[in-house]
Motif scaffolding. Structure first.
Motif, PDB file in Angstrom:
ATOM      1  N   LYS A  66      19.728  63.524  68.773  1.00  0.00           N
ATOM      2  CA  LYS A  66      19.811  62.384  67.621  1.00  0.00           C
ATOM      3  C   LYS A  66      20.228  61.075  68.491  1.00  0.00           C
ATOM      4  CE  LYS A  66      22.730  61.845  63.579  1.00  0.00           C
ATOM      5  NZ  LYS A  66      23.775  62.312  62.794  1.00  0.00           N
ATOM      6  N   VAL A  67      21.008  61.201  69.550  1.00  0.00           N
ATOM      7  CA  VAL A  67      21.257  60.103  70.457  1.00  0.00           C
ATOM      8  C   VAL A  67      20.254  59.107  70.938  1.00  0.00           C
ATOM      9  CG1 VAL A  67      22.703  58.806  72.062  1.00  0.00           C
ATOM     10  CG2 VAL A  67      23.472  60.941  70.861  1.00  0.00           C
ATOM     11  N   ILE A  68      19.311  59.912  71.472  1.00  0.00           N
ATOM     12  CA  ILE A  68      18.103  59.227  72.184  1.00  0.00           C
ATOM     13  C   ILE A  68      17.085  58.615  70.839  1.00  0.00           C
ATOM     14  CG2 ILE A  68      15.868  59.686  73.406  1.00  0.00           C
ATOM     15  CD1 ILE A  68      18.249  59.813  74.966  1.00  0.00           C
ATOM     16  N   ARG A  69      17.099  59.504  69.998  1.00  0.00           N
ATOM     17  CA  ARG A  69      16.269  58.939  68.740  1.00  0.00           C
ATOM     18  C   ARG A  69      16.942  57.904  68.191  1.00  0.00           C
ATOM     19  NH1 ARG A  69      13.834  63.626  64.786  1.00  0.00           N
ATOM     20  NH2 ARG A  69      12.471  64.571  66.435  1.00  0.00           N
ATOM     21  N   LEU A  70      18.419  57.633  68.094  1.00  0.00           N
ATOM     22  CA  LEU A  70      18.552  56.542  67.652  1.00  0.00           C
ATOM     23  C   LEU A  70      18.549  55.217  68.449  1.00  0.00           C
ATOM     24  CD1 LEU A  70      22.244  58.016  65.887  1.00  0.00           C
ATOM     25  CD2 LEU A  70      20.305  56.686  64.703  1.00  0.00           C
ATOM     26  N   LEU A  71      18.526  55.443  69.839  1.00  0.00           N
ATOM     27  CA  LEU A  71      18.428  54.480  70.797  1.00  0.00           C
ATOM     28  C   LEU A  71      17.122  53.776  70.836  1.00  0.00           C
ATOM     29  CD1 LEU A  71      20.676  55.605  73.727  1.00  0.00           C
ATOM     30  CD2 LEU A  71      21.116  53.780  72.477  1.00  0.00           C
ATOM     31  N   SER A  72      16.209  54.676  70.632  1.00  0.00           N
ATOM     32  CA  SER A  72      14.807  54.184  70.495  1.00  0.00           C
ATOM     33  C   SER A  72      14.546  53.707  69.207  1.00  0.00           C
ATOM     34  CB  SER A  72      13.766  55.689  70.523  1.00  0.00           C
ATOM     35  OG  SER A  72      12.458  55.317  70.342  1.00  0.00           O
ATOM     36  N   TRP A  73      15.087  54.197  68.055  1.00  0.00           N
ATOM     37  CA  TRP A  73      15.144  53.378  66.777  1.00  0.00           C
ATOM     38  C   TRP A  73      15.339  52.010  66.932  1.00  0.00           C
ATOM     39  CZ3 TRP A  73      19.006  51.779  63.640  1.00  0.00           C
ATOM     40  CH2 TRP A  73      18.530  51.447  62.389  1.00  0.00           C
ATOM     41  N   LEU A  74      16.803  51.983  67.499  1.00  0.00           N
ATOM     42  CA  LEU A  74      17.408  50.641  67.667  1.00  0.00           C
ATOM     43  C   LEU A  74      16.618  49.643  68.519  1.00  0.00           C
ATOM     44  CD1 LEU A  74      19.929  48.867  67.033  1.00  0.00           C
ATOM     45  CD2 LEU A  74      20.797  49.842  69.253  1.00  0.00           C
ATOM     46  N   GLY A  75      16.057  50.075  69.675  1.00  0.00           N
ATOM     47  CA  GLY A  75      15.177  49.243  70.333  1.00  0.00           C
ATOM     48  C   GLY A  75      14.050  48.983  69.551  1.00  0.00           C
ATOM     49  N   SER A  76      13.438  49.821  68.773  1.00  0.00           N
ATOM     50  CA  SER A  76      12.156  49.550  67.758  1.00  0.00           C
ATOM     51  C   SER A  76      12.552  48.419  66.653  1.00  0.00           C
ATOM     52  CB  SER A  76      11.653  50.664  67.424  1.00  0.00           C
ATOM     53  OG  SER A  76      10.557  50.571  66.394  1.00  0.00           O
ATOM     54  N   LEU A  77      13.788  48.754  66.234  1.00  0.00           N
ATOM     55  CA  LEU A  77      14.204  47.845  65.140  1.00  0.00           C
ATOM     56  C   LEU A  77      14.398  46.388  65.579  1.00  0.00           C
ATOM     57  CD1 LEU A  77      15.294  47.720  62.156  1.00  0.00           C
ATOM     58  CD2 LEU A  77      17.538  48.019  63.169  1.00  0.00           C
ATOM     59  N   LEU A  78      15.115  46.415  66.963  1.00  0.00           N
ATOM     60  CA  LEU A  78      15.416  45.083  67.331  1.00  0.00           C
ATOM     61  C   LEU A  78      13.905  44.304  67.484  1.00  0.00           C
ATOM     62  CD1 LEU A  78      18.277  45.623  70.129  1.00  0.00           C
ATOM     63  CD2 LEU A  78      18.248  44.599  67.667  1.00  0.00           C
TER      64      LEU A  78
END
Length: 170
Positions: A66-78
């Motif tokens: 879940k942490v890796i998914r959130l970090l990847s999502w955050l990079g994509s969102l930025l």
């Protein structure tokens, strides 16, 4: 429908949208029509590429953490958040009255060669006359307006992805 909105499928959708958006910009607008991108257009492309890169990594590796998914999502969102903000600024510049449009200055390459990077960002976001001109329209929408619509849809997809990530822990 649920199968279409899995974490991986949503990431693949983001990658496809990034590829389609960049292909349209590079091959149709730039090469076929001969339109040169202004500095704000280039910054929008950078945001779309960043989003597409994070989405590609997520689609290929489909992380379970879940942490890796959130970090990847955050990079994509930025990335897509950046592109959306730049597109909104670009649309705003295009709708300014003619007497309020900033004057044209030197190009982005000159700024990158002669100014510190923070000053380059300031100059780009101040906009110029070239960013305010409308060179091509489709269905009554300028390129930045079309981009803003696409980026807004991609932001909604990011909300769906976040919902998937949060739901996966239950």
């Amino acid at each position: 429908m649920r199968q279409l909105t899995t974490y991986r499928n949503l990431q693949i959708f983001l990658v496809l949208m990034a590829v389609i958006g960049m292909s349209f910009a590079l091959f149709y607008l730039q090469r076929h029509l001969g339109l040169s991108p202004c500095p704000l257009c280039i910054f929008q492309r950078v945001g779309l590429i960043v989003m597409g890169g994070f989405a590609l990594i997520s689609a290929l590796f489909n992380p379970k953490s879940k942490v890796i998914r959130l970090l990847s999502w955050l990079g994509s969102l930025l990335g897509i958040g950046w592109a959306t903000a730049v597109a909104a600024r670009h649309v705003w510049l295009q709708h300014l009255p003619a007497d309020q449009v900033p004057s044209c200055g030197p190009g982005l390459n000159y700024w990158l060669d002669t100014l510190p990077i923070l000053q380059v960002f300031k100059e780009v976001f101040a906009g110029s006359g070239e960013c305010a001109s409308v060179d091509w329209m489709l269905m009554g929408l300028s390129i930045p307006e079309q981009s803003l619509i696409l980026f807004s849809v991609l932001l909604i997809v990011h909300v769906l992805i976040l919902m998937r990530i949060v739901k996966s822990s239950k």
